[in-house]
Design a protein around this motif. Structure first.
Motif, mmCIF file in Angstrom:
data_model
loop_
_atom_site.group_PDB
_atom_site.id
_atom_site.type_symbol
_atom_site.label_atom_id
_atom_site.label_comp_id
_atom_site.label_asym_id
_atom_site.label_seq_id
_atom_site.Cartn_x
_atom_site.Cartn_y
_atom_site.Cartn_z
ATOM 1 N N HIS A 66 -4.684 9.918 -2.267
ATOM 2 C CA HIS A 66 -4.379 8.502 -2.464
ATOM 3 C C HIS A 66 -3.032 8.143 -1.842
ATOM 4 C CE1 HIS A 66 -7.856 8.505 -4.912
ATOM 5 N NE2 HIS A 66 -7.312 9.014 -5.999
ATOM 6 N N ALA A 67 -2.063 9.059 -1.921
ATOM 7 C CA ALA A 67 -0.761 8.799 -1.304
ATOM 8 C C ALA A 67 -0.900 8.692 0.212
ATOM 9 C CB ALA A 67 0.229 9.904 -1.683
ATOM 10 N N ARG A 68 -1.714 9.552 0.820
ATOM 11 C CA ARG A 68 -1.967 9.462 2.271
ATOM 12 C C ARG A 68 -2.628 8.126 2.620
ATOM 13 N NH1 ARG A 68 -4.437 14.730 2.175
ATOM 14 N NH2 ARG A 68 -2.829 16.271 2.621
ATOM 15 N N ASP A 69 -3.604 7.755 1.800
ATOM 16 C CA ASP A 69 -4.345 6.518 2.033
ATOM 17 C C ASP A 69 -3.406 5.315 2.001
ATOM 18 O OD1 ASP A 69 -6.364 4.646 2.267
ATOM 19 O OD2 ASP A 69 -7.646 5.572 0.767
ATOM 20 N N ASN A 70 -2.527 5.270 1.006
ATOM 21 C CA ASN A 70 -1.585 4.151 0.899
ATOM 22 C C ASN A 70 -0.657 4.087 2.111
ATOM 23 O OD1 ASN A 70 -2.638 3.427 -1.588
ATOM 24 N ND2 ASN A 70 -1.129 4.604 -2.756
ATOM 25 N N LEU A 71 -0.182 5.245 2.555
ATOM 26 C CA LEU A 71 0.688 5.272 3.732
ATOM 27 C C LEU A 71 -0.066 4.799 4.965
ATOM 28 C CD1 LEU A 71 3.300 5.956 5.212
ATOM 29 C CD2 LEU A 71 2.554 8.352 5.288
ATOM 30 N N ALA A 72 -1.312 5.242 5.132
ATOM 31 C CA ALA A 72 -2.108 4.821 6.285
ATOM 32 C C ALA A 72 -2.281 3.304 6.301
ATOM 33 C CB ALA A 72 -3.477 5.511 6.249
ATOM 34 N N ASN A 73 -2.490 2.734 5.120
ATOM 35 C CA ASN A 73 -2.696 1.288 5.016
ATOM 36 C C ASN A 73 -1.483 0.517 5.536
ATOM 37 O OD1 ASN A 73 -4.384 -0.880 4.220
ATOM 38 N ND2 ASN A 73 -3.244 -1.101 2.321
ATOM 39 N N VAL A 74 -0.282 0.991 5.189
ATOM 40 C CA VAL A 74 0.937 0.334 5.665
ATOM 41 C C VAL A 74 1.134 0.570 7.159
ATOM 42 C CG1 VAL A 74 3.462 0.395 5.527
ATOM 43 C CG2 VAL A 74 2.106 0.328 3.431
ATOM 44 N N LEU A 75 0.854 1.799 7.619
ATOM 45 C CA LEU A 75 1.069 2.118 9.036
ATOM 46 C C LEU A 75 0.164 1.299 9.941
ATOM 47 C CD1 LEU A 75 1.512 5.997 8.874
ATOM 48 C CD2 LEU A 75 3.282 4.251 9.150
ATOM 49 N N ILE A 76 -1.038 0.961 9.476
ATOM 50 C CA ILE A 76 -1.924 0.110 10.273
ATOM 51 C C ILE A 76 -1.236 -1.224 10.558
ATOM 52 C CG2 ILE A 76 -4.063 -1.229 10.218
ATOM 53 C CD1 ILE A 76 -5.338 1.103 8.675
ATOM 54 N N ASP A 77 -0.686 -1.838 9.502
ATOM 55 C CA ASP A 77 -0.034 -3.129 9.686
ATOM 56 C C ASP A 77 1.289 -3.004 10.430
ATOM 57 O OD1 ASP A 77 -2.062 -4.516 8.441
ATOM 58 O OD2 ASP A 77 -1.125 -4.447 6.462
#
Length: 385
Positions: A330-341
């Motif tokens: 979940h921590a990886r997922d949250n970071l990926a979400n921010v990095l996309i934007d």
């Protein structure tokens, strides 16, 4: 009915604890003291050796085995204490799990599965499965423990309610939030009837129920419940206690989802500062608040600041729980979400590929988390930077 555990041969005795070297970093459970008897009858201490918990409880289990035999209730409880000590050691959790599974089989045969001691061991198994990142199996065992304790002790017994609480937590880990909310509400109502509105357990359950409302997307309902809880705790002088800080952090999350971002950020920063002062930056609760503060910053399009916080969270969760735990996914997922934007799409894609693989392994290929990760990967492929 008891869950299906790995079975030993019927003629195989309980496995006795082996001798293991002491870990110098492990807090000792007892001291082995060697004394010299003086001529005047007094004793003089010669040497004192600290005994770590797994050594201490291993010796107690061996002694009970020799003195009482393998099937005596005290022997079985001594082996459970030994397994619990192993579960707290780095790299020994699988051994602890196997010992607990063997023990619950023996207790089921000797005492019955629906017995206080057997169900306590089964609860230890569920707790270990959950903490080591196997929520699917943990849910099966917690549900068995909960229904069996309800049958044995009644629905209002504290042990039954504790089992329901732990089952709700596991359901939330599995992203089955509506089921968890129903359990949270039932526990809260039963405790409130028994203990009154100001009991510490009721206050804790009120916070958990409000948080469960938020996890179901019912933020407008969660926000006033959390505000009332914070005010109640403040009147009791407990605003900065564990329950109070958790309620404030969840209130900040609710404000973020309700798009009251200035207020949300102020609440989050205040809570985080208090948590770090009281328990340190590595405290799990502080990591959760840091994650939620990153969500506020993300909503405010301050992507760089959010990514810094989420990298810290990912690093700490990985250190504490390992690379294969759902909290790390979940921590990886949250970071990926921010990095996309933030426009860092190559790194985001790498993180999402790991998330998709891990979600499929732990939750299954058709779980919403698995599908969402796959959909975002497909979007990244169709929309290269």
């Amino acid at each position: 009915m008891a869950p299906l555990w790995r079975r030993k041969r019927d003629d195989e005795p309980p496995q006795r604890p082996p001798a293991t070297p002491a870990d110098p970093e492990e807090p000792r459970a007892a001291d082995l003291v060697v004394t010299l008897l003086n001529d005047d009858g007094g004793e003089e201490e010669i040497v004192r050796v600290g005994i770590p918990p797994h050594e201490f409880y291993g010796m107690k289990a061996n002694a009970a085995y020799e003195r009482l035999g393998p099937d005596h209730s005290e022997t079985l409880l001594a082996f459970r204490d030994y397994a619990r000590a192993l579960a707290r050691l780095e790299g020994r959790q699988q051994e602890a799990l196997e010992r607990l599974m063997d023990l619950v089989r023996l207790q089921s045969e000797l005492l019955g599965y629906v017995h206080v001691d057997t169900l306590t061991t089964a609860a230890d198994i569920a707790d270990l499965l959950e903490s080591t990142g196997d929520p699917g199996k943990a849910e099966e065992v917690w549900r068995s423990v909960w229904t069996s304790r309800a049958e044995l002790l009644g629905r209002d017994h504290p042990d039954t309610l504790d089992s329901a609480t732990r089952l709700a937590q596991t359901l939330e880990d599995l992203r089955r939030e509506p089921e968890a909310l129903g359990l949270r509400r039932d526990v809260l109502e039963r405790r409130r009837r028994q203990l009154g509105p100001d009991h510490p357990l009721v206050l804790s359950d009120t916070g958990r129920h409000a948080a469960a409302l938020g996890k179901c997307g019912r933020w407008a309902e969660a926000e006033p419940e959390l505000r009332a809880l914070v005010a109640q705790l403040e009147r009791r002088g407990e605003r900065d206690g564990e329950v109070g800080l958790s309620a404030q952090a969840n209130l900040g999350a609710a404000l973020c989802r309700l798009e009251r971002l200035d207020e949300a950020e102020a609440v989050m920063r205040t809570v985080l500062a208090t948590q770090q002062r009281v328990k340190g930056a590595a405290d799990p609760a502080a990591q959760g608040t840091r994650n939620n503060l990153a969500a506020v910053l993300h909503a405010r399009e301050r992507y760089g600041e959010a990514a810094v916080l989420l990298r810290e969270v990912l690093s700490e969760v990985t250190r504490r729980k390992g690379d294969r735990h759902p909290d790390t996914f979940h921590a990886r997922d949250n970071l990926a979400n921010v990095l996309i934007d933030a426009g860092e799409r190559a790194e985001a894609a790498d993180l999402l590929r790991r998330c998709q693989s891990d979600y499929a392994r732990v939750f299954g290929p058709n779980h919403p988390l698995t599908r969402t990760a796959a959909e975002r990967l497909a979007w990244l492929r169709d929309n290269p930077a």
